[in-house]
Write a protein that holds these residues in place. Structure first.
Motif, PDB file in Angstrom:
ATOM      1  N   THR A 127      -9.423  20.090   3.156  1.00 25.12           N
ATOM      2  CA  THR A 127      -7.841  20.042   2.367  1.00 25.12           C
ATOM      3  C   THR A 127      -7.310  18.592   1.888  1.00 25.12           C
ATOM      4  OG1 THR A 127      -7.305  22.104   3.523  1.00 25.12           O
ATOM      5  CG2 THR A 127      -5.683  21.000   2.167  1.00 25.12           C
ATOM      6  N   LYS A 128      -6.957  18.988   0.534  1.00 25.99           N
ATOM      7  CA  LYS A 128      -6.557  17.478   0.050  1.00 25.99           C
ATOM      8  C   LYS A 128      -5.160  17.602  -0.792  1.00 25.99           C
ATOM      9  CE  LYS A 128      -8.146  14.285  -3.750  1.00 25.99           C
ATOM     10  NZ  LYS A 128      -9.334  13.709  -4.434  1.00 25.99           N
ATOM     11  N   PHE A 129      -4.187  16.732  -0.578  1.00 30.60           N
ATOM     12  CA  PHE A 129      -3.118  16.576  -1.275  1.00 30.60           C
ATOM     13  C   PHE A 129      -2.887  15.257  -1.892  1.00 30.60           C
ATOM     14  CE2 PHE A 129      -2.705  19.083   2.466  1.00 30.60           C
ATOM     15  CZ  PHE A 129      -1.897  20.270   2.033  1.00 30.60           C
ATOM     16  N   VAL A 130      -2.405  15.134  -3.086  1.00 32.26           N
ATOM     17  CA  VAL A 130      -2.162  13.933  -3.838  1.00 32.26           C
ATOM     18  C   VAL A 130      -0.701  13.891  -4.206  1.00 32.26           C
ATOM     19  CG1 VAL A 130      -2.551  12.837  -6.018  1.00 32.26           C
ATOM     20  CG2 VAL A 130      -4.508  13.954  -4.552  1.00 32.26           C
TER      21      VAL A 130
ATOM     22  N   MET B  73       0.700  -1.235  -0.095  1.00 36.41           N
ATOM     23  CA  MET B  73       0.036  -0.002   0.067  1.00 36.41           C
ATOM     24  C   MET B  73       0.911   1.126   0.181  1.00 36.41           C
ATOM     25  SD  MET B  73      -2.929   1.343   2.775  1.00 36.41           S
ATOM     26  CE  MET B  73      -3.872  -0.065   2.379  1.00 36.41           C
ATOM     27  N   VAL B  74       0.573   2.093  -0.972  1.00 33.63           N
ATOM     28  CA  VAL B  74       1.217   3.605  -0.782  1.00 33.63           C
ATOM     29  C   VAL B  74       0.348   4.574  -0.575  1.00 33.63           C
ATOM     30  CG1 VAL B  74       2.597   4.783  -2.303  1.00 33.63           C
ATOM     31  CG2 VAL B  74       2.839   2.517  -2.694  1.00 33.63           C
ATOM     32  N   VAL B  75       0.952   5.570   0.252  1.00 31.81           N
ATOM     33  CA  VAL B  75       0.010   6.752   0.573  1.00 31.81           C
ATOM     34  C   VAL B  75      -0.096   7.540  -0.669  1.00 31.81           C
ATOM     35  CG1 VAL B  75      -0.669   8.562   2.062  1.00 31.81           C
ATOM     36  CG2 VAL B  75       0.582   6.676   2.947  1.00 31.81           C
ATOM     37  N   LYS B  76      -1.275   7.602  -1.373  1.00 33.60           N
ATOM     38  CA  LYS B  76      -1.385   8.451  -2.515  1.00 33.60           C
ATOM     39  C   LYS B  76      -2.041   9.711  -2.327  1.00 33.60           C
ATOM     40  CE  LYS B  76      -1.345   9.303  -6.916  1.00 33.60           C
ATOM     41  NZ  LYS B  76      -0.103   9.287  -7.777  1.00 33.60           N
ATOM     42  N   THR B  77      -2.973   9.738  -1.127  1.00 30.64           N
ATOM     43  CA  THR B  77      -3.809  10.933  -0.895  1.00 30.64           C
ATOM     44  C   THR B  77      -3.873  11.397   0.620  1.00 30.64           C
ATOM     45  OG1 THR B  77      -5.399  10.290  -2.744  1.00 30.64           O
ATOM     46  CG2 THR B  77      -6.276  11.933  -1.043  1.00 30.64           C
ATOM     47  N   ILE B  78      -3.508  12.463   0.826  1.00 26.19           N
ATOM     48  CA  ILE B  78      -3.863  12.762   2.293  1.00 26.19           C
ATOM     49  C   ILE B  78      -4.909  13.883   2.503  1.00 26.19           C
ATOM     50  CG2 ILE B  78      -2.717  14.029   4.171  1.00 26.19           C
ATOM     51  CD1 ILE B  78       0.019  12.531   3.401  1.00 26.19           C
TER      52      ILE B  78
END
Length: 307
Positions: free
Chosen positions: A211-214, A1-6
């Motif tokens: 707030t969203k970061f990709v 699993m890779v963190v793609k979205t925070i």
């Protein structure tokens, strides 16, 4: 699993507290279940905001796999309705490293409740992971803004690397519930953009906003092999590098899900120090403890207005 979205949210509208900087004593008119003056619960209006936020969080794509929360009561109370909507597959973890920011002071700021009390007495329904080890414990004597940003960078590195290494096979999405100052620092640490003027209004921090970061890279970098020293973690996150990124900002303090819209936003005003900080022994200045199990927000602003 890779963190793609925070996804990052600030806690909903809370009760207030003030500080007498000459004595180092905090006072609140909103008694907390934890009996800690800097740990008030949400106001009734904030409870409604948390429900509106939960509805929005349940509709997100990609959906949330992990929730990382500050250990302060108002943050866990904010995500409580969301956990109910998202179901038992969402894992909830508490990390002191993404907790509140307090300016450097010649006295000790209060610490939040212990992980044991949070997970067994106050928020048993959240099924908080009791074995998760927090990235670090912030210093009770406070931090400079530069030290605070580096603390947040270190904690983000810990969280992202932890989830990256946990499982394989699909991308993961994290929700971080924190405080206004920490939200702003998270934005700067992920994008790698630290403004010359810390008071620049770059990342918006209204109550219960979203707030969203990709992540630009699909492959995890792995944890940076750096150790936290007594003053600050040594991570190269500035100049556009970002913590295990860089990351792109796709949503900035969006409040379309809130009936009252964006409210009670906050931004830095310069160094948030209290009293004669020169009297603080060097060994106590920003000496974070960690890793261990485990005043930005409106606090510093409230103090400056009400003293």
């Amino acid at each position: 699993m890779v963190v793609k979205t925070i996804y990052v949210t600030r806690h909903a509208f809370r009760g207030s507290y003030t500080l007498n900087a000459s004595t180092g004593e905090y006072h609140t008119n909103s008694p907390s279940p934890t009996n800690i003056p800097t740990d008030p619960p949400l106001a009734a209006y904030g409870v409604q905001q948390s429900r509106e936020l939960a509805t929005a969080l349940a509709k997100l794509d990609p959906s949330i796999d992990f929730i990382y929360s500050s250990p302060f009561y108002r943050c866990l109370q904010t995500v409580e309705p969301a956990v109910e909507k998202l179901g038992e597959n969402v894992k909830v973890r508490v990390d002191n490293g993404i907790g509140e920011f307090y300016g450097l002071a010649p006295f000790h700021h209060p610490s939040p409740a212990s992980l044991h009390l949070l997970s067994t007495k106050f928020f048993a329904s959240l099924k908080i992971n009791p074995s998760y080890t927090a990235s670090l414990i912030p210093p009770t004597s406070g931090e400079t803004i530069a030290q605070f940003h580096d603390r947040v960078a270190y904690s983000l590195n810990h969280i992202i690397a932890f989830v990256d290494a946990e499982t394989e096979g699909r991308d993961a999405a994290i929700l971080v519930c924190t405080h206004a100052a920490t939200l702003i620092a998270i934005g700067r640490c992920l994008t790698g953009r630290m403004p010359e003027d810390v008071a620049e209004e770059d990342f918006l921090a209204p109550c219960a906003g979203l707030t969203k970061f990709v992540r630009r890279q699909s492959e995890a970098k792995g944890a940076a092999e750096k150790k936290l020293n007594a003053r600050e973690p040594d991570l190269e996150w500035k100049n556009g590098k970002g913590v295990q990124g860089p990351w792109d900002l796709l949503m900035n303090g969006n409040c379309d899900h809130l009936a009252g819209g964006a409210e009670r936003s906050w931004n830095f005003m310069g160094e948030e120090t209290f009293g004669d900080v020169e009297s603080v022994p060097l060994e106590l200045r920003a000496k974070s403890e960690g890793p261990k199990s485990g005043g930005g927000d409106d606090s510093a602003r409230d103090v400056k207005l009400k003293l």
